[in-house]
Design a protein around this motif. Sequence first.
Motif, PDB file in Angstrom:
ATOM      1  N   MET A   1      49.507  -7.562  72.193  1.00 36.94           N
ATOM      2  CA  MET A   1      48.746  -8.369  71.264  1.00 36.94           C
ATOM      3  C   MET A   1      49.486  -9.667  70.981  1.00 36.94           C
ATOM      4  SD  MET A   1      46.885  -6.329  68.225  1.00 36.94           S
ATOM      5  CE  MET A   1      47.614  -4.717  68.142  1.00 36.94           C
ATOM      6  N   LYS A   2      48.688 -10.662  70.690  1.00 38.48           N
ATOM      7  CA  LYS A   2      49.296 -11.936  70.343  1.00 38.48           C
ATOM      8  C   LYS A   2      49.823 -11.888  68.912  1.00 38.48           C
ATOM      9  CE  LYS A   2      46.525 -14.761  73.394  1.00 38.48           C
ATOM     10  NZ  LYS A   2      45.640 -15.911  73.507  1.00 38.48           N
ATOM     11  N   LYS A   3      50.777 -12.745  68.647  1.00 34.48           N
ATOM     12  CA  LYS A   3      51.409 -12.781  67.330  1.00 34.48           C
ATOM     13  C   LYS A   3      50.399 -13.120  66.232  1.00 34.48           C
ATOM     14  CE  LYS A   3      55.268 -14.782  64.861  1.00 34.48           C
ATOM     15  NZ  LYS A   3      56.379 -15.724  64.887  1.00 34.48           N
ATOM     16  N   ASN A   4      49.470 -14.047  66.498  1.00 31.05           N
ATOM     17  CA  ASN A   4      48.478 -14.442  65.498  1.00 31.05           C
ATOM     18  C   ASN A   4      47.577 -13.267  65.115  1.00 31.05           C
ATOM     19  OD1 ASN A   4      49.434 -17.036  65.481  1.00 31.05           O
ATOM     20  ND2 ASN A   4      47.906 -17.813  66.909  1.00 31.05           N
ATOM     21  N   LYS A   5      47.226 -12.455  66.090  1.00 28.87           N
ATOM     22  CA  LYS A   5      46.349 -11.319  65.826  1.00 28.87           C
ATOM     23  C   LYS A   5      47.072 -10.276  64.975  1.00 28.87           C
ATOM     24  CE  LYS A   5      43.104  -8.299  68.183  1.00 28.87           C
ATOM     25  NZ  LYS A   5      42.578  -7.870  69.484  1.00 28.87           N
ATOM     26  N   ILE A   6      48.339 -10.058  65.226  1.00 30.08           N
ATOM     27  CA  ILE A   6      49.126  -9.096  64.449  1.00 30.08           C
ATOM     28  C   ILE A   6      49.271  -9.577  63.008  1.00 30.08           C
ATOM     29  CG2 ILE A   6      51.407  -8.059  64.187  1.00 30.08           C
ATOM     30  CD1 ILE A   6      51.615  -8.040  67.246  1.00 30.08           C
ATOM     31  N   VAL A   7      49.543 -10.852  62.831  1.00 31.99           N
ATOM     32  CA  VAL A   7      49.678 -11.420  61.484  1.00 31.99           C
ATOM     33  C   VAL A   7      48.357 -11.281  60.734  1.00 31.99           C
ATOM     34  CG1 VAL A   7      50.047 -13.562  60.184  1.00 31.99           C
ATOM     35  CG2 VAL A   7      51.539 -12.990  62.109  1.00 31.99           C
ATOM     36  N   PHE A   8      47.250 -11.569  61.403  1.00 33.72           N
ATOM     37  CA  PHE A   8      45.947 -11.449  60.768  1.00 33.72           C
ATOM     38  C   PHE A   8      45.673 -10.002  60.360  1.00 33.72           C
ATOM     39  CE2 PHE A   8      41.431 -10.422  61.176  1.00 33.72           C
ATOM     40  CZ  PHE A   8      40.920 -11.245  60.184  1.00 33.72           C
ATOM     41  N   LEU A   9      45.948  -9.044  61.221  1.00 37.03           N
ATOM     42  CA  LEU A   9      45.699  -7.641  60.900  1.00 37.03           C
ATOM     43  C   LEU A   9      46.575  -7.161  59.744  1.00 37.03           C
ATOM     44  CD1 LEU A   9      45.268  -6.096  64.466  1.00 37.03           C
ATOM     45  CD2 LEU A   9      43.505  -6.533  62.749  1.00 37.03           C
ATOM     46  N   VAL A  10      47.817  -7.611  59.703  1.00 37.15           N
ATOM     47  CA  VAL A  10      48.709  -7.237  58.595  1.00 37.15           C
ATOM     48  C   VAL A  10      48.196  -7.822  57.285  1.00 37.15           C
ATOM     49  CG1 VAL A  10      51.030  -7.568  57.655  1.00 37.15           C
ATOM     50  CG2 VAL A  10      50.736  -6.895  60.045  1.00 37.15           C
ATOM     51  N   LEU A  11      47.826  -9.082  57.291  1.00 35.12           N
ATOM     52  CA  LEU A  11      47.300  -9.709  56.070  1.00 35.12           C
ATOM     53  C   LEU A  11      45.977  -9.070  55.643  1.00 35.12           C
ATOM     54  CD1 LEU A  11      48.115 -13.488  56.671  1.00 35.12           C
ATOM     55  CD2 LEU A  11      49.245 -11.881  55.115  1.00 35.12           C
ATOM     56  N   ALA A  12      45.119  -8.721  56.590  1.00 37.46           N
ATOM     57  CA  ALA A  12      43.853  -8.057  56.270  1.00 37.46           C
ATOM     58  C   ALA A  12      44.110  -6.681  55.656  1.00 37.46           C
ATOM     59  CB  ALA A  12      42.991  -7.945  57.517  1.00 37.46           C
ATOM     60  N   ALA A  13      45.079  -5.957  56.182  1.00 35.67           N
ATOM     61  CA  ALA A  13      45.407  -4.641  55.637  1.00 35.67           C
ATOM     62  C   ALA A  13      45.969  -4.760  54.223  1.00 35.67           C
ATOM     63  CB  ALA A  13      46.403  -3.938  56.550  1.00 35.67           C
ATOM     64  N   ILE A  14      46.842  -5.743  53.997  1.00 36.11           N
ATOM     65  CA  ILE A  14      47.401  -5.955  52.657  1.00 36.11           C
ATOM     66  C   ILE A  14      46.299  -6.323  51.675  1.00 36.11           C
ATOM     67  CG2 ILE A  14      48.900  -7.471  51.282  1.00 36.11           C
ATOM     68  CD1 ILE A  14      50.785  -7.546  53.716  1.00 36.11           C
ATOM     69  N   PHE A  15      45.384  -7.200  52.090  1.00 38.19           N
ATOM     70  CA  PHE A  15      44.270  -7.603  51.232  1.00 38.19           C
ATOM     71  C   PHE A  15      43.386  -6.401  50.903  1.00 38.19           C
ATOM     72  CE2 PHE A  15      39.863  -9.072  50.790  1.00 38.19           C
ATOM     73  CZ  PHE A  15      40.007  -9.905  49.699  1.00 38.19           C
ATOM     74  N   ALA A  16      43.067  -5.578  51.901  1.00 39.20           N
ATOM     75  CA  ALA A  16      42.220  -4.407  51.676  1.00 39.20           C
ATOM     76  C   ALA A  16      42.895  -3.419  50.721  1.00 39.20           C
ATOM     77  CB  ALA A  16      41.902  -3.736  53.007  1.00 39.20           C
ATOM     78  N   LEU A  17      44.185  -3.215  50.866  1.00 34.06           N
ATOM     79  CA  LEU A  17      44.904  -2.313  49.963  1.00 34.06           C
ATOM     80  C   LEU A  17      44.937  -2.855  48.535  1.00 34.06           C
ATOM     81  CD1 LEU A  17      47.879  -1.205  52.237  1.00 34.06           C
ATOM     82  CD2 LEU A  17      45.952   0.191  51.461  1.00 34.06           C
ATOM     83  N   CYS A  18      45.110  -4.166  48.402  1.00 35.43           N
ATOM     84  CA  CYS A  18      45.089  -4.780  47.061  1.00 35.43           C
ATOM     85  C   CYS A  18      43.723  -4.617  46.408  1.00 35.43           C
ATOM     86  CB  CYS A  18      45.468  -6.252  47.137  1.00 35.43           C
ATOM     87  SG  CYS A  18      47.208  -6.540  47.456  1.00 35.43           S
ATOM     88  N   MET A  19      42.673  -4.833  47.161  1.00 32.06           N
ATOM     89  CA  MET A  19      41.322  -4.689  46.609  1.00 32.06           C
ATOM     90  C   MET A  19      41.040  -3.233  46.229  1.00 32.06           C
ATOM     91  SD  MET A  19      40.447  -7.724  46.418  1.00 32.06           S
ATOM     92  CE  MET A  19      38.767  -7.665  45.907  1.00 32.06           C
ATOM     93  N   LEU A  20      41.500  -2.295  47.033  1.00 31.31           N
ATOM     94  CA  LEU A  20      41.335  -0.878  46.721  1.00 31.31           C
ATOM     95  C   LEU A  20      42.102  -0.521  45.453  1.00 31.31           C
ATOM     96  CD1 LEU A  20      40.253   1.890  47.744  1.00 31.31           C
ATOM     97  CD2 LEU A  20      42.471   2.166  48.855  1.00 31.31           C
ATOM     98  N   TRP A  21      43.327  -1.020  45.326  1.00 27.63           N
ATOM     99  CA  TRP A  21      44.135  -0.754  44.138  1.00 27.63           C
ATOM    100  C   TRP A  21      43.477  -1.329  42.880  1.00 27.63           C
ATOM    101  CZ3 TRP A  21      47.244  -4.332  41.241  1.00 27.63           C
ATOM    102  CH2 TRP A  21      48.011  -3.717  40.256  1.00 27.63           C
ATOM    103  N   ILE A  22      42.955  -2.546  42.973  1.00 32.00           N
ATOM    104  CA  ILE A  22      42.279  -3.170  41.829  1.00 32.00           C
ATOM    105  C   ILE A  22      41.043  -2.368  41.448  1.00 32.00           C
ATOM    106  CG2 ILE A  22      40.952  -5.213  41.111  1.00 32.00           C
ATOM    107  CD1 ILE A  22      43.014  -6.877  42.724  1.00 32.00           C
ATOM    108  N   GLY A  23      40.266  -1.933  42.426  1.00 29.83           N
ATOM    109  CA  GLY A  23      39.067  -1.139  42.145  1.00 29.83           C
ATOM    110  C   GLY A  23      39.389   0.180  41.478  1.00 29.83           C
TER     111      GLY A  23
END
Length: 58
Positions: free
Chosen positions: A1-23
């Motif tokens: 995988m390209k570095k940009n795709k890995i960074v995007f997936l990590v940031l998306a996972a962090i965002f999803a976990l934050c939204m789940l925690w807030i909910g």
Amino acid sequence: MKKNKIVFLVLAAIFALCMLWIGIDMSSRTTFPGSKRNLKERIAPSDTVKNNVKETKD
């Protein structure tokens, strides 16, 4: 995988976990309105209802 795709997936996972925690946090601090017992305002008529009844009798 390209570095940009890995960074995007990590940031998306962090965002999803934050939204789940807030909910979960918000839902644990609130209650469903229908689960509340009869409040004082529901049992005893309010002043506005008393005033409306007096006006219609006159």
